[in-house]
Structures are given as structure tokens and as C-alpha cells.
Design a protein around this motif. Structure first.
Motif, PDB file in Angstrom:
ATOM      1  N   UNK A   1       0.826  -1.211   0.000  1.00  0.00           N
ATOM      2  CA  UNK A   1       0.000   0.000   0.000  1.00  0.00           C
ATOM      3  C   UNK A   1       0.857   1.256   0.000  1.00  0.00           C
ATOM      4  N   UNK A   2       1.989   1.209   0.705  1.00  0.00           N
ATOM      5  CA  UNK A   2       2.909   2.351   0.724  1.00  0.00           C
ATOM      6  C   UNK A   2       3.375   2.685  -0.688  1.00  0.00           C
ATOM      7  N   UNK A   3       3.716   1.663  -1.465  1.00  0.00           N
ATOM      8  CA  UNK A   3       4.192   1.907  -2.820  1.00  0.00           C
ATOM      9  C   UNK A   3       3.102   2.531  -3.683  1.00  0.00           C
ATOM     10  N   UNK A   4       1.894   2.024  -3.578  1.00  0.00           N
ATOM     11  CA  UNK A   4       0.810   2.554  -4.399  1.00  0.00           C
ATOM     12  C   UNK A   4       0.500   3.998  -4.014  1.00  0.00           C
ATOM     13  N   UNK A   5       0.406   4.272  -2.720  1.00  0.00           N
ATOM     14  CA  UNK A   5       0.139   5.638  -2.269  1.00  0.00           C
ATOM     15  C   UNK A   5       1.280   6.572  -2.695  1.00  0.00           C
ATOM     16  N   UNK A   6       2.529   6.113  -2.553  1.00  0.00           N
ATOM     17  CA  UNK A   6       3.682   6.924  -2.969  1.00  0.00           C
ATOM     18  C   UNK A   6       3.609   7.249  -4.453  1.00  0.00           C
ATOM     19  N   UNK A   7       3.246   6.265  -5.281  1.00  0.00           N
ATOM     20  CA  UNK A   7       3.090   6.525  -6.718  1.00  0.00           C
ATOM     21  C   UNK A   7       1.982   7.545  -6.966  1.00  0.00           C
ATOM     22  N   UNK A   8       0.879   7.411  -6.245  1.00  0.00           N
ATOM     23  CA  UNK A   8      -0.219   8.376  -6.400  1.00  0.00           C
ATOM     24  C   UNK A   8       0.248   9.786  -6.042  1.00  0.00           C
ATOM     25  N   UNK A   9       0.977   9.900  -4.953  1.00  0.00           N
ATOM     26  CA  UNK A   9       1.489  11.212  -4.542  1.00  0.00           C
ATOM     27  C   UNK A   9       2.437  11.761  -5.604  1.00  0.00           C
TER      28      UNK A   9
ATOM     29  N   UNK B   1      -4.579  -7.897  -7.745  1.00  0.00           N
ATOM     30  CA  UNK B   1      -4.371  -6.457  -7.873  1.00  0.00           C
ATOM     31  C   UNK B   1      -4.509  -6.084  -9.343  1.00  0.00           C
ATOM     32  N   UNK B   2      -5.212  -4.991  -9.597  1.00  0.00           N
ATOM     33  CA  UNK B   2      -5.342  -4.482 -10.957  1.00  0.00           C
ATOM     34  C   UNK B   2      -5.077  -2.988 -10.953  1.00  0.00           C
TER      35      UNK B   2
ATOM     36  N   UNK C   1      -5.375   7.415 -12.139  1.00  0.00           N
ATOM     37  CA  UNK C   1      -5.134   5.987 -11.963  1.00  0.00           C
ATOM     38  C   UNK C   1      -6.098   5.402 -10.944  1.00  0.00           C
ATOM     39  N   UNK C   2      -6.412   4.124 -11.121  1.00  0.00           N
ATOM     40  CA  UNK C   2      -7.255   3.394 -10.182  1.00  0.00           C
ATOM     41  C   UNK C   2      -6.620   2.037  -9.910  1.00  0.00           C
ATOM     42  N   UNK C   3      -6.285   1.796  -8.658  1.00  0.00           N
ATOM     43  CA  UNK C   3      -5.775   0.495  -8.231  1.00  0.00           C
ATOM     44  C   UNK C   3      -6.855  -0.209  -7.434  1.00  0.00           C
TER      45      UNK C   3
ATOM     46  N   UNK D   1       4.600  -5.035  -5.149  1.00  0.00           N
ATOM     47  CA  UNK D   1       3.212  -4.947  -4.681  1.00  0.00           C
ATOM     48  C   UNK D   1       2.399  -6.113  -5.248  1.00  0.00           C
ATOM     49  N   UNK D   2       2.551  -6.378  -6.528  1.00  0.00           N
ATOM     50  CA  UNK D   2       1.841  -7.483  -7.180  1.00  0.00           C
ATOM     51  C   UNK D   2       2.223  -8.818  -6.551  1.00  0.00           C
ATOM     52  N   UNK D   3       3.517  -9.033  -6.350  1.00  0.00           N
ATOM     53  CA  UNK D   3       3.988 -10.289  -5.751  1.00  0.00           C
ATOM     54  C   UNK D   3       3.460 -10.461  -4.337  1.00  0.00           C
ATOM     55  N   UNK D   4       3.450  -9.392  -3.559  1.00  0.00           N
ATOM     56  CA  UNK D   4       2.961  -9.441  -2.183  1.00  0.00           C
ATOM     57  C   UNK D   4       1.482  -9.820  -2.154  1.00  0.00           C
ATOM     58  N   UNK D   5       0.704  -9.168  -2.997  1.00  0.00           N
ATOM     59  CA  UNK D   5      -0.734  -9.462  -3.049  1.00  0.00           C
ATOM     60  C   UNK D   5      -0.964 -10.913  -3.456  1.00  0.00           C
ATOM     61  N   UNK D   6      -0.295 -11.370  -4.491  1.00  0.00           N
ATOM     62  CA  UNK D   6      -0.458 -12.751  -4.965  1.00  0.00           C
ATOM     63  C   UNK D   6      -0.046 -13.749  -3.892  1.00  0.00           C
ATOM     64  N   UNK D   7       1.046 -13.466  -3.166  1.00  0.00           N
ATOM     65  CA  UNK D   7       1.517 -14.372  -2.118  1.00  0.00           C
ATOM     66  C   UNK D   7       0.534 -14.494  -0.959  1.00  0.00           C
TER      67      UNK D   7
END
Length: 106
Positions: free
Chosen positions: A2-10, A85-86, A95-97, A74-80
Motif C-alpha cells: 500500500x505504501x508503494x501505491x500511495x507513494x506513486x499516487x502522490x 491487484x489491478x 489511476x485506479x488500483x 506490490x503485485x507479488x505481495x498481493x499474490x503471495x
């Protein structure tokens, strides 16, 4: 993840833009939807976003700390954790995650 996705959004949301994070529990799933008012993704590159070392903005180099690993991790973490994740563009732009995790006993 989630940190990575939020950081990308910022990173990609312009001044005075918005980032929204919704969490919904629906039956046996927890659903996170994170969206921003940035430029979104290039549609032709959308399938590449979660690949290792992929960077949508080719002008960003590893010298700026962007190795193209964040969304891959992020993708690997979610899958594990048994989730999915889309990434997509909102109809209104940005963007929409969407991240879905199963909850409860198997």
C-alpha cells in the motif's frame, strides 16, 4: 504494498489534486480501491505495469530511486497472500488500483 501505491499516487498527482482510498468488506473479501487525479496510465502499457523493472515514465532513471520494482513487489505481495491487484484508468481521469484479499477460513 500500500505504501508503494500511495507513494506513486502522490508522485503523479498534481498540486491541488486528490487521492482517495476506499476500503470495503464484502462477504469474504477485503477490497481496497485507491485512485488519484493524476494522468493515469498509457493504455498501451497497462499490461506491463506489474512486470519487474518496468517504468512507465522512461525519463525516470534508477538514479532517482526508481528501479521499476515497486509495482512488481506490490503485485507479488498481493499474490503471495492469495489476493489480486489491478491497475486501470478512471473514466474521469487518473489511476485506479484495486486490491482484493480473501478473508476468513479456507
Amino acid at each position: 504494498m500500500l505504501d508503494n501505491i500511495i507513494t506513486n499516487c502522490i508522485r503523479y498527482t498534481p498540486d491541488r489534486g486528490e487521492i482517495a482510498w476506499n476500503t470495503v468488506i464484502d462477504h469474504n473479501e477485503v477490497i481496497f480501491e485507491i485512485h488519484d487525479t493524476g494522468p493515469g496510465f498509457t493504455l498501451s502499457n497497462k499490461e506491463q505495469l506489474f512486470k519487474k523493472f518496468y517504468r512507465e515514465d522512461t525519463s525516470r532513471t534508477s538514479g532517482h530511486g526508481n528501479l521499476g520494482l515497486g509495482l512488481y513487489i506490490a503485485h507479488s505481495t498481493v499474490k503471495n497472500h492469495g489476493g489480486s491487484i489491478t491497475a486501470d484508468n478512471k473514466e474521469t481521469g487518473g489511476a485506479l488500483f484495486k486490491i482484493v484479499f480473501p478473508v476468513g477460513k479456507k
